[in-house]
Scaffold this motif. Sequence first.
Motif, PDB file in Angstrom:
ATOM      1  N   SER A 198     -17.747 -94.096  22.878  1.00 37.56           N
ATOM      2  CA  SER A 198     -17.931 -92.645  22.694  1.00 37.56           C
ATOM      3  C   SER A 198     -17.930 -91.898  24.021  1.00 37.56           C
ATOM      4  O   SER A 198     -17.736 -90.672  24.049  1.00 37.56           O
ATOM      5  N   THR A 199     -18.132 -92.622  25.129  1.00 34.90           N
ATOM      6  CA  THR A 199     -18.060 -92.016  26.462  1.00 34.90           C
ATOM      7  C   THR A 199     -16.715 -91.320  26.679  1.00 34.90           C
ATOM      8  O   THR A 199     -16.637 -90.328  27.421  1.00 34.90           O
ATOM      9  N   LEU A 200     -15.675 -91.795  26.017  1.00 38.15           N
ATOM     10  CA  LEU A 200     -14.337 -91.257  26.240  1.00 38.15           C
ATOM     11  C   LEU A 200     -14.094 -89.926  25.552  1.00 38.15           C
ATOM     12  O   LEU A 200     -13.060 -89.294  25.780  1.00 38.15           O
ATOM     13  N   VAL A 201     -15.035 -89.478  24.723  1.00 38.90           N
ATOM     14  CA  VAL A 201     -14.869 -88.175  24.052  1.00 38.90           C
ATOM     15  C   VAL A 201     -16.154 -87.345  24.123  1.00 38.90           C
ATOM     16  O   VAL A 201     -16.401 -86.490  23.283  1.00 38.90           O
ATOM     17  N   ASP A 202     -16.992 -87.602  25.145  1.00 38.77           N
ATOM     18  CA  ASP A 202     -18.273 -86.879  25.226  1.00 38.77           C
ATOM     19  C   ASP A 202     -18.188 -85.583  26.021  1.00 38.77           C
ATOM     20  O   ASP A 202     -19.179 -84.867  26.179  1.00 38.77           O
ATOM     21  N   GLY A 203     -17.002 -85.259  26.558  1.00 33.85           N
ATOM     22  CA  GLY A 203     -16.829 -84.015  27.302  1.00 33.85           C
ATOM     23  C   GLY A 203     -17.371 -84.039  28.712  1.00 33.85           C
ATOM     24  O   GLY A 203     -17.329 -83.014  29.406  1.00 33.85           O
ATOM     25  N   LEU A 204     -17.863 -85.186  29.177  1.00 33.37           N
ATOM     26  CA  LEU A 204     -18.481 -85.282  30.502  1.00 33.37           C
ATOM     27  C   LEU A 204     -17.575 -86.061  31.445  1.00 33.37           C
ATOM     28  O   LEU A 204     -17.249 -87.217  31.202  1.00 33.37           O
ATOM     29  N   LYS A 205     -17.197 -85.405  32.515  1.00 29.75           N
ATOM     30  CA  LYS A 205     -16.302 -86.002  33.491  1.00 29.75           C
ATOM     31  C   LYS A 205     -17.083 -86.829  34.511  1.00 29.75           C
ATOM     32  O   LYS A 205     -18.176 -86.452  34.932  1.00 29.75           O
ATOM     33  N   GLY A 206     -16.492 -87.936  34.934  1.00 36.63           N
ATOM     34  CA  GLY A 206     -17.123 -88.769  35.945  1.00 36.63           C
ATOM     35  C   GLY A 206     -16.700 -88.375  37.347  1.00 36.63           C
ATOM     36  O   GLY A 206     -15.646 -87.770  37.549  1.00 36.63           O
ATOM     37  N   ASN A 207     -17.529 -88.742  38.335  1.00 38.04           N
ATOM     38  CA  ASN A 207     -17.168 -88.524  39.736  1.00 38.04           C
ATOM     39  C   ASN A 207     -16.653 -89.839  40.325  1.00 38.04           C
ATOM     40  O   ASN A 207     -16.337 -90.780  39.590  1.00 38.04           O
ATOM     41  N   ARG A 208     -16.596 -89.944  41.623  1.00 33.15           N
ATOM     42  CA  ARG A 208     -16.045 -91.148  42.253  1.00 33.15           C
ATOM     43  C   ARG A 208     -16.931 -92.383  42.076  1.00 33.15           C
ATOM     44  O   ARG A 208     -16.459 -93.506  42.258  1.00 33.15           O
ATOM     45  N   ASN A 209     -18.188 -92.187  41.722  1.00 31.64           N
ATOM     46  CA  ASN A 209     -19.086 -93.325  41.518  1.00 31.64           C
ATOM     47  C   ASN A 209     -18.888 -93.886  40.113  1.00 31.64           C
ATOM     48  O   ASN A 209     -19.285 -93.266  39.129  1.00 31.64           O
ATOM     49  N   TYR A 210     -18.298 -95.054  40.014  1.00 31.27           N
ATOM     50  CA  TYR A 210     -17.978 -95.615  38.701  1.00 31.27           C
ATOM     51  C   TYR A 210     -19.183 -96.233  37.993  1.00 31.27           C
ATOM     52  O   TYR A 210     -19.068 -96.700  36.859  1.00 31.27           O
ATOM     53  N   SER A 266       4.895 -92.197  26.323  1.00 31.13           N
ATOM     54  CA  SER A 266       4.514 -93.402  27.070  1.00 31.13           C
ATOM     55  C   SER A 266       4.949 -93.241  28.519  1.00 31.13           C
ATOM     56  O   SER A 266       5.933 -92.554  28.806  1.00 31.13           O
ATOM     57  N   GLU A 267       4.192 -93.849  29.400  1.00 35.16           N
ATOM     58  CA  GLU A 267       4.522 -93.841  30.827  1.00 35.16           C
ATOM     59  C   GLU A 267       4.177 -95.201  31.418  1.00 35.16           C
ATOM     60  O   GLU A 267       3.219 -95.839  30.993  1.00 35.16           O
ATOM     61  N   GLU A 268       4.956 -95.598  32.417  1.00 30.91           N
ATOM     62  CA  GLU A 268       4.664 -96.809  33.166  1.00 30.91           C
ATOM     63  C   GLU A 268       4.428 -96.429  34.630  1.00 30.91           C
ATOM     64  O   GLU A 268       5.021 -95.465  35.132  1.00 30.91           O
ATOM     65  N   TYR A 269       3.567 -97.193  35.290  1.00 29.12           N
ATOM     66  CA  TYR A 269       3.203 -96.892  36.672  1.00 29.12           C
ATOM     67  C   TYR A 269       3.406 -98.140  37.521  1.00 29.12           C
ATOM     68  O   TYR A 269       3.159 -99.267  37.068  1.00 29.12           O
ATOM     69  N   PRO A 270       3.845 -97.969  38.759  1.00 32.44           N
ATOM     70  CA  PRO A 270       4.095 -99.128  39.620  1.00 32.44           C
ATOM     71  C   PRO A 270       2.798 -99.804  40.042  1.00 32.44           C
ATOM     72  O   PRO A 270       1.724 -99.199  40.014  1.00 32.44           O
ATOM     73  N   ALA A 271       2.923-101.063  40.420  1.00 31.50           N
ATOM     74  CA  ALA A 271       1.765-101.780  40.950  1.00 31.50           C
ATOM     75  C   ALA A 271       1.252-101.052  42.191  1.00 31.50           C
ATOM     76  O   ALA A 271       2.038-100.525  42.991  1.00 31.50           O
ATOM     77  N   MET A 272      -0.050-101.009  42.352  1.00 31.23           N
ATOM     78  CA  MET A 272      -0.628-100.317  43.493  1.00 31.23           C
ATOM     79  C   MET A 272      -0.357-101.077  44.783  1.00 31.23           C
ATOM     80  O   MET A 272      -0.286-102.314  44.808  1.00 31.23           O
ATOM     81  N   THR A 273      -0.195-100.326  45.858  1.00 32.25           N
ATOM     82  CA  THR A 273       0.008-100.907  47.174  1.00 32.25           C
ATOM     83  C   THR A 273      -1.261-100.741  48.004  1.00 32.25           C
ATOM     84  O   THR A 273      -2.193-100.027  47.626  1.00 32.25           O
ATOM     85  N   LEU A 274      -1.277-101.387  49.151  1.00 27.70           N
ATOM     86  CA  LEU A 274      -2.421-101.280  50.048  1.00 27.70           C
ATOM     87  C   LEU A 274      -2.656 -99.838  50.476  1.00 27.70           C
ATOM     88  O   LEU A 274      -3.793 -99.419  50.714  1.00 27.70           O
ATOM     89  N   ASP A 275      -1.586 -99.065  50.546  1.00 29.66           N
ATOM     90  CA  ASP A 275      -1.682 -97.686  51.029  1.00 29.66           C
ATOM     91  C   ASP A 275      -2.135 -96.694  49.955  1.00 29.66           C
ATOM     92  O   ASP A 275      -2.488 -95.555  50.296  1.00 29.66           O
ATOM     93  N   ASN A 276      -2.109 -97.069  48.701  1.00 29.94           N
ATOM     94  CA  ASN A 276      -2.584 -96.158  47.655  1.00 29.94           C
ATOM     95  C   ASN A 276      -4.072 -95.897  47.840  1.00 29.94           C
ATOM     96  O   ASN A 276      -4.861 -96.835  47.956  1.00 29.94           O
ATOM     97  N   PRO A 277      -4.502 -94.634  47.870  1.00 29.46           N
ATOM     98  CA  PRO A 277      -5.913 -94.341  48.152  1.00 29.46           C
ATOM     99  C   PRO A 277      -6.835 -94.685  46.987  1.00 29.46           C
ATOM    100  O   PRO A 277      -6.426 -94.695  45.817  1.00 29.46           O
ATOM    101  N   ASN A 278      -8.080 -94.972  47.316  1.00 27.14           N
ATOM    102  CA  ASN A 278      -9.136 -95.076  46.322  1.00 27.14           C
ATOM    103  C   ASN A 278      -9.530 -93.663  45.934  1.00 27.14           C
ATOM    104  O   ASN A 278     -10.024 -92.891  46.756  1.00 27.14           O
ATOM    105  N   GLN A 279      -9.318 -93.311  44.669  1.00 31.51           N
ATOM    106  CA  GLN A 279      -9.584 -91.949  44.216  1.00 31.51           C
ATOM    107  C   GLN A 279      -9.485 -91.911  42.693  1.00 31.51           C
ATOM    108  O   GLN A 279      -9.259 -92.933  42.048  1.00 31.51           O
ATOM    109  N   LEU A 280      -9.655 -90.709  42.135  1.00 36.10           N
ATOM    110  CA  LEU A 280      -9.434 -90.505  40.711  1.00 36.10           C
ATOM    111  C   LEU A 280      -7.953 -90.231  40.488  1.00 36.10           C
ATOM    112  O   LEU A 280      -7.341 -89.451  41.224  1.00 36.10           O
TER     113      LEU A 280
END
Length: 206
Positions: free
Chosen positions: A72-84, A146-160
């Motif tokens: 239910s977290t996925l439809v509670d209307g509350l957005k998360g920050n960078r802290n997972y 549908s969408e596909e995304y490439p494998a992440m690289t070392l240079d991809n930033p940690n972010q949302l």
Amino acid sequence: YYTLDGTDPTTASQLYTEPVKINTNCTFKAMAVRPTGNSRIVKEDIAFSKSTSKKITALQPVNKQYEFAGISTLVDGLKGNRNYKTGRWIAFYKNDMEAVIDFGQPADFSKVTLTTNVEKGDWIFDARSISVTVSEDGENFKQVASEEYPAMTLDNPNQLYEHVLSFEPVKARYLKVLAKPEYNIPSWHGGKGNPAFLFVDEITVD
């Protein structure tokens, strides 16, 4: 004292005396005023969409370590920050994120937004693909995006990472979102070859 417009509350702001009813997007901030000093400001970003507070069912399990309040977290209307670890995010590990939202009756929509939280050092990677399907009866689903995304690289930033899937307007009662995690962490990472965690905070439907 609290505000709903994103500004920091002061003693001139609205005084909290009863539960606050909110029916639109806003940034809620609150602060307690005490003789010994004010509390820290509590902040919640609240985002309404057609999926907010609708019935949602997980077709594959949420990771127990990061289950918190569950699917239910996925439809509670509350957005998360960078802290997972705040409870605004839930995780999937060694299986896909697959969830069905029941709108209760046919609804019109043309866009689904899914946000992931990436922290590569903790084996948390972005999704490799996302698909959206719809159904009238909850059993027979038709793909609309549908969408596909490439494998992440070392240079991809940690972010949302916000993934927006737009499609021709459809009317349906059920909507399924399937997000596939990184099942094979790339060779540049210390966890190479292992599956990665997928952290998701909200399915927004418009």
